[in-house]
Write a protein that holds these residues in place. Structure first.
Motif, short mmCIF file in Angstrom:
data_model
loop_
_atom_site.label_atom_id
_atom_site.label_comp_id
_atom_site.label_asym_id
_atom_site.label_seq_id
_atom_site.Cartn_x
_atom_site.Cartn_y
_atom_site.Cartn_z
N THR A 130 0.83 -1.20 0.00
CA THR A 130 0.00 0.00 0.00
C THR A 130 0.87 1.25 0.00
OG1 THR A 130 -1.72 -1.20 1.18
CG2 THR A 130 -1.87 1.19 1.22
N GLU A 131 1.98 1.20 0.72
CA GLU A 131 2.89 2.35 0.77
C GLU A 131 3.43 2.69 -0.62
OE1 GLU A 131 7.29 3.36 2.50
OE2 GLU A 131 5.96 2.19 3.78
N ARG A 132 3.87 1.68 -1.36
CA ARG A 132 4.39 1.92 -2.72
C ARG A 132 3.28 2.44 -3.64
NH1 ARG A 132 8.59 3.07 -4.78
NH2 ARG A 132 8.37 1.71 -6.55
N ASP A 144 -6.06 12.48 -3.52
CA ASP A 144 -6.16 11.62 -2.34
C ASP A 144 -5.42 10.31 -2.63
OD1 ASP A 144 -6.80 10.15 -0.11
OD2 ASP A 144 -8.98 10.27 -0.38
N PRO A 145 -4.07 10.33 -2.53
CA PRO A 145 -3.30 9.13 -2.89
C PRO A 145 -3.57 7.94 -1.96
CG PRO A 145 -1.86 10.81 -1.96
CD PRO A 145 -3.21 11.44 -2.12
N THR A 146 -4.00 8.20 -0.74
CA THR A 146 -4.27 7.09 0.18
C THR A 146 -5.47 6.28 -0.28
OG1 THR A 146 -3.30 8.32 2.01
CG2 THR A 146 -4.80 6.52 2.58
N THR A 147 -6.54 6.97 -0.66
CA THR A 147 -7.73 6.26 -1.15
C THR A 147 -7.44 5.60 -2.49
OG1 THR A 147 -9.21 7.77 0.01
CG2 THR A 147 -10.15 6.54 -1.83
N ALA A 148 -6.74 6.31 -3.37
CA ALA A 148 -6.40 5.74 -4.67
C ALA A 148 -5.56 4.48 -4.50
CB ALA A 148 -5.66 6.76 -5.52
N ALA A 149 -4.63 4.49 -3.55
CA ALA A 149 -3.78 3.32 -3.30
C ALA A 149 -4.60 2.14 -2.80
CB ALA A 149 -2.69 3.67 -2.30
N ALA A 150 -5.50 2.40 -1.86
CA ALA A 150 -6.34 1.31 -1.33
C ALA A 150 -7.22 0.72 -2.44
CB ALA A 150 -7.20 1.82 -0.18
N ASP A 151 -7.79 1.59 -3.27
CA ASP A 151 -8.61 1.11 -4.39
C ASP A 151 -7.77 0.33 -5.39
OD1 ASP A 151 -10.78 2.34 -3.21
OD2 ASP A 151 -10.77 4.08 -4.57
N PHE A 152 -6.55 0.79 -5.64
CA PHE A 152 -5.67 0.12 -6.59
C PHE A 152 -5.28 -1.27 -6.09
CE2 PHE A 152 -1.41 -0.33 -8.69
CZ PHE A 152 -1.89 -0.42 -9.98
N ILE A 153 -4.99 -1.39 -4.81
CA ILE A 153 -4.68 -2.71 -4.25
C ILE A 153 -5.87 -3.64 -4.41
CG2 ILE A 153 -4.09 -3.98 -2.14
CD1 ILE A 153 -1.75 -2.32 -3.29
#
Length: 195
Positions: A130-132, A144-153
């Protein structure tokens, strides 16, 4: 054979056993038999089934981190979304081609470990970082990179499951068609998240 090598051999055999026969087949005795080891060898290295499962989780996680580093995916900085989609798709395709048994064992265990908060959380984070992902979306200037990252994972998890056990399981990894399918999916997500 060193203790570390023997432990790795047993854990790899455990992953293969789960992938081939299911989680119920995972016993110390079955591992001894599969590896032609003297009776009690697997239990010598892993006293309990939980210790063995913890070692499986660690092995999947370690191998995932090693593969990620070896893939040399885009580093933080300006990101070309199409190039990122191709690079990540190639990495996912390699995961599907080389680590199918890891994927099957991981999914079998992730369901079995729903009531074990610690192991379930560790296993849920064993494939993707998630960090990467957050760094990637930060570099793309996503608000909102945090939400985008969670959705991407979540997208990656679904895409991988679809390819090894879902409706696209017949699409052979290691082929241009496989990489193309994954690239298209990721590129669509990147375009959508940037809109």
């Amino acid at each position: 054979m060193s203790t570390t090598d023997r432990r790795t051999l047993i854990v790899d055999a455990a992953i293969d056993l789960i992938a081939a026969q299911g989680l119920r087949a995972l016993t110390h005795r079955a591992l001894d038999t599969a590896l032609a080891l003297p009776a009690g060898s697997a239990s010598y290295y892993f006293r309990t089934k939980r210790a063995l499962i913890e070692a499986i989780v660690d092995r999947i996680t370690t191998r995932s981190r090693e593969d990620f580093i070896a893939a040399q995916l885009p580093q933080p900085g300006p990101v070309d979304p199409d190039a990122a989609a191709r690079g990540i798709a190639t990495w996912l395709d390699r995961l599907l081609a080389e680590r199918r048994n890891h994927l099957i064992a991981r999914h079998a265990l992730i369901l079995d470990l729903l009531s074990d908060a610690d192991l379930h959380a560790r296993l849920a984070r064993s494939l993707f970082s998630t960090e990467r992902a957050r760094e990637l979306f930060h570099a793309m200037d996503i608000p909102d990179p945090t939400t985008a990252a969670a959705d991407f994972i979540a997208l990656l998890e679904g895409a991988v499951f679809d390819r090894f056990a879902g409706s696209r399981a017949d699409l052979v990894p290691g082929t241009p068609a496989s990489v193309r399918q994954l690239t298209t999916l990721l590129a669509i997500y990147f375009r959508g998240v940037r809109a």
